[in-house]
Design a protein around this motif. Structure first.
Motif, short mmCIF file in Angstrom:
data_model
loop_
_atom_site.label_atom_id
_atom_site.label_comp_id
_atom_site.label_asym_id
_atom_site.label_seq_id
_atom_site.Cartn_x
_atom_site.Cartn_y
_atom_site.Cartn_z
N ILE A 111 30.13 68.69 19.27
CA ILE A 111 31.22 67.72 19.12
C ILE A 111 30.66 66.35 18.72
O ILE A 111 31.19 65.67 17.82
N ALA A 112 29.58 65.95 19.38
CA ALA A 112 28.97 64.65 19.06
C ALA A 112 28.45 64.63 17.63
O ALA A 112 28.62 63.62 16.92
N LEU A 113 27.85 65.73 17.18
CA LEU A 113 27.33 65.80 15.82
C LEU A 113 28.44 65.57 14.80
O LEU A 113 28.30 64.76 13.86
N LEU A 114 29.56 66.26 14.96
CA LEU A 114 30.65 66.13 13.99
C LEU A 114 31.32 64.76 14.07
O LEU A 114 31.70 64.19 13.03
N LEU A 115 31.50 64.24 15.28
CA LEU A 115 32.14 62.92 15.40
C LEU A 115 31.25 61.82 14.83
O LEU A 115 31.74 60.86 14.23
N ILE A 116 29.94 61.95 15.02
CA ILE A 116 29.03 60.95 14.44
C ILE A 116 29.14 60.95 12.92
O ILE A 116 29.28 59.89 12.29
N TYR A 117 29.11 62.13 12.33
CA TYR A 117 29.21 62.21 10.87
C TYR A 117 30.61 61.84 10.38
O TYR A 117 30.79 61.44 9.23
N ALA A 118 31.60 61.95 11.24
CA ALA A 118 32.97 61.59 10.84
C ALA A 118 33.16 60.07 10.76
O ALA A 118 33.92 59.59 9.91
N PHE A 119 32.45 59.33 11.62
CA PHE A 119 32.77 57.90 11.73
C PHE A 119 31.62 56.98 11.32
O PHE A 119 31.82 55.76 11.33
N SER A 124 34.47 49.74 4.60
CA SER A 124 34.82 49.67 3.18
C SER A 124 34.01 48.61 2.47
O SER A 124 33.31 47.80 3.10
N VAL A 125 34.12 48.57 1.15
CA VAL A 125 33.41 47.58 0.34
C VAL A 125 33.83 46.17 0.73
O VAL A 125 33.02 45.23 0.70
N GLU A 126 35.08 45.99 1.13
CA GLU A 126 35.59 44.67 1.51
C GLU A 126 35.23 44.29 2.94
O GLU A 126 35.61 43.24 3.42
N GLY A 127 34.53 45.21 3.68
CA GLY A 127 34.08 44.88 5.02
C GLY A 127 34.97 45.39 6.14
O GLY A 127 34.74 45.07 7.31
N GLN A 128 35.99 46.18 5.81
CA GLN A 128 36.88 46.74 6.83
C GLN A 128 36.16 47.84 7.58
O GLN A 128 35.84 48.89 7.03
N LYS A 129 35.89 47.63 8.88
CA LYS A 129 35.20 48.63 9.68
C LYS A 129 36.15 49.76 10.08
O LYS A 129 37.33 49.54 10.31
N LEU A 130 35.59 50.96 10.19
CA LEU A 130 36.37 52.16 10.54
C LEU A 130 37.61 52.26 9.67
O LEU A 130 38.73 52.48 10.16
N ASP A 131 37.42 52.11 8.38
CA ASP A 131 38.53 52.19 7.43
C ASP A 131 39.17 53.57 7.52
O ASP A 131 38.50 54.60 7.41
N ILE A 132 40.47 53.61 7.75
CA ILE A 132 41.18 54.86 7.97
C ILE A 132 41.09 55.80 6.77
O ILE A 132 41.07 57.02 6.93
N ILE A 133 41.01 55.24 5.57
CA ILE A 133 40.92 56.09 4.39
C ILE A 133 39.58 56.82 4.37
O ILE A 133 39.51 57.99 3.98
N TYR A 134 38.54 56.17 4.85
CA TYR A 134 37.22 56.81 4.89
C TYR A 134 37.21 57.98 5.87
O TYR A 134 36.92 59.12 5.50
N TRP A 135 37.51 57.69 7.16
CA TRP A 135 37.35 58.77 8.15
C TRP A 135 38.45 59.81 8.09
O TRP A 135 38.22 60.99 8.38
N SER A 136 39.66 59.42 7.68
CA SER A 136 40.73 60.42 7.62
C SER A 136 40.53 61.39 6.47
O SER A 136 41.07 62.50 6.48
N ASN A 137 39.75 61.01 5.46
CA ASN A 137 39.43 61.92 4.36
C ASN A 137 38.12 62.67 4.59
O ASN A 137 37.89 63.71 3.98
N ARG A 138 37.26 62.13 5.44
CA ARG A 138 35.99 62.79 5.66
C ARG A 138 36.09 63.91 6.70
O ARG A 138 35.47 64.96 6.55
#
Length: 609
Positions: A111-119, A124-138
């Motif tokens: 579980i830790a392995l997958l969550l680490i790679y998920a987040f 984002s390029v503009e500096g938004q941390k934990l950008d929902i588009i990144y993790w929700s697509n990954r």
């Protein structure tokens, strides 16, 4: 949420390809390490026939005491420390659910392995941390990448078992754990996307897949599996198909379907192998050989909750002690292709082929115990659904057509152990009896260094002994003088009149206790349910009450030297008692360094995996 730029898209596509591959590399490395140690232990047990009084692992009792403290036994002490911590320290949930520390570690690490790679790297390029588009697509790509492995772990013939040396039934926990982890990831994905673009076909396919997956996860929970196995079987079979088809069309637009279609190939390959095995092992039904019906099974109702199946053993069908087979009975099951797993209670003995030529036949050698040496025998514990219907057939003493798919699972190699202890509860004797017979035969042939075997069986009534009485009698008679045989029977039923070391049983009492369990004309019993010849055998001891497994096992450890194996098949209560008894200090480093035995524990699953 920040705006999503072209640079973000480039990073996202690159990471969605790179991170699932890295997860696979990590899992492959882990499986390789596990396989290396598993096969190493197997080869050591298979080929390292110890020379008594020469190896430092030898701890023979000399001059009334064990060898003195020896630092040369540190590697063995480390191995036993690992065994205790990883497999005998457990998390017990309720009365029927147990997780050992190895399972807990693998679960948390995965579980830790997958969550680490998920987040990781979701800024984002503009500096938004934990950008929902990144993790929700990954997260869906990570989950999809695991589906081929999840599918493989759910099949009977899989590459993971071959690489690691771990049987498919023991990998079934990992199959369920990985599936539930992927389920969690996919709902994380869905939470970020379900309200967007409802008109798109790919989204509807994803919702359909998740609904099917959700239902599948619910019915795979232990209370449903054990209480309504047929319901679980049907929904699992149908639900996984809907989920994979929906997942394929959902990921096709995101170019992730290459993770999905291998699951279809793996599943189809396993089914193909099983069909081929089914035809090969049951060829008389398919017109490849004359004598159709050779795999018909005779049914006997041994008690109100146990049915015995007996099949003539075809010459081409071989198995090892402790293995299971899947039985398909179209006339009994709801659907004609239902396959139900049962442990083979008989022993595929070569004693029959080594009988003295021109002397006694195998039937004369084995007597009425011959079915346990010559036939396929199954002891079926009656619960509900399929087994309840089988009980109705057995009550009429009817024959049933049976297709056998197997054998499956590992067989314990106990040839290098000085002492072997076999513990069973009720129908768990289906596992321990053939292992017991195998030990005796291997000692007779000089293929085992075993000097003591202990057979412990906990049963409700003394009349249950007659299920295997003749086989036990013949086994003790065949045991060579170099092998000490101890048979300990514990009668837990309140109506039992069995007493310790008693050789005179009240036959009328035993007969009446059997009749309370069902109609006397349907249950296979004998007036002399416990013969004097059995009770007078050397090493046979019968006691009333539940076995004190803690005291029994500690007693065996105290008188054992060298290597000791303990095999248990029974309820969760019995398995827990055995694990507790073999923890520290019994199998601890101090005991090993002081000359105590190296104890290996094998716990066989009881019920549905």
């Amino acid at each position: 949420m920040s705006s999503f730029s072209e640079a973000d898209y480039t990073f996202l596509v690159d990471e969605n390809t790179k991170y699932p591959n890295q997860v696979w590399y990590t899992l492959a490395a882990f499986l390789f390490v596990v396989g290396f140690f598993q096969w190493g232990l197997f080869l050591h047990s298979k080929f390292a026939r110890r020379r008594h009084h020469e190896s430092d692992e030898e701890t023979a009792i000399t001059n009334g005491g064990r060898h003195k403290f020896s630092l040369r036994r540190i590697p063995l002490a480390v191995i036993n420390f690992y065994r205790v911590v990883a497999f005998r320290w457990t998390l017990e949930i309720g009365r029927s659910y147990t997780l050992n520390m190895a399972e807990i570690f693998v679960t948390l690490a995965y579980i830790a392995l997958l969550l680490i790679y998920a987040f990781i790297n979701t800024t984002s390029v503009e500096g938004q941390k934990l950008d929902i588009i990144y993790w929700s697509n990954r997260v869906p790509m990570l989950a999809a990448s695991q589906l081929p492995l999840v599918t493989a772990l759910g099949t009977k013939n899989n590459l993971v078992s071959l690489v690691t040396g771990i049987s498919y039934d023991r990998l079934n926990y990992i199959h369920r754990m990985m599936a539930r982890t992927c389920f969690m990831l996919l709902w994380i994905h869905g939470a970020g996307r379900i309200v967007s673009f409802p008109q798109y076909t790919w989204l509807r396919a994803g919702i359909t897949a998740m609904v099917a997956f959700s239902i599948l996860i619910i019915v795979s929970l232990r209370p449903v599996r054990t209480g309504a196995y047929e319901v679980f079987f049907y929904i699992h079979f149908l639900g996984i198909g809907i989920f994979l088809v929906g997942a394929y069309f959902h990921t096709k637009g995101a170019y992730g379907s290459y993770w999905i279609w291998p699951s279809f190939v793996i599943w189809a390959l396993d089914r193909f192998i099983r069909v081929v095995r089914l035809v090969v092992f049951n060829h008389s039904y398919f017109g490849f050989k004359s004598g159709a019906g050779t795999m018909d099974a005779a049914t006997e109702l041994l008690s109100d909750d146990v049915v015995r199946l007996r099949l003539c053993r075809p010459p081409h069908f071989h198995w090892s002690p402790g293995q299971t087979a899947y039985l398909i009975m179209p006339s009994v099951s709801t659907l004609p292709f239902e396959a139900h797993p049962f442990t083979i209670a008989s022993f595929d003995s070569s004693l029959l082929s080594t009988a003295t030529a021109g002397a006694q036949s195998s039937s004369e050698i084995l007597g009425s115990s011959a079915p346990f040496w010559k036939e396929l025998v199954f002891l079926v514990n009656v619960q509900g659904g399929f087994t309840r219907k089988l009980k109705e057939v057995a009550a009429k003493k009817e024959n049933v057509k049976v297709f056998v798919d197997g054998p499956y699972g590992p067989s314990p190699d106990l040839g290098s152990y000085d002492t072997s202890v076999l513990v069973a509860g009720g129908s768990g004797v289906s596992y321990t009896l053939p292992v017991f017979l195998n030990i005796i035969e291997r000692v007779r042939k000089g293929k085992s260094s075993c000097t003591r075997v202990v057979f412990i069986w906990s049963i409700r009534g003394a009349e249950y002994v007659q299920w295997i009485e003749e086989a036990l009698i013949k086994a003790v008679e065949l045991a060579p003088p170099s092998l000490t045989v101890s048979i300990r029977l514990f009668i837990t039923g309140s109506s039992s009149t069995a007493q310790s070391n008693s050789s005179k049983e009240d036959n009328s009492t035993l007969a009446s206790s059997s009749e309370k369990k069902g109609s006397p004309e349907h249950i296979v019993t004998r007036r002399d349910s416990l013969s004097s010849s059995f009770l007078s055998l050397r090493g046979v001891k019968m006691e009333a009450g539940r076995p004190n497994l803690d005291a029994l096992l500690k007693e065996e450890v105290s008188v054992t030297s060298g290597r000791m194996s303990v095999s248990v098949c029974g309820s969760q209560g019995i398995a827990r008692a055995v694990r507790h008894a073999l923890r520290f200090p019994v199998s601890g480093p101090s005991s090993i360094l002081s000359g105590g035995p190296s104890v290996t524990l094998h716990v066989e699953s009881f019920g549905y995996a």
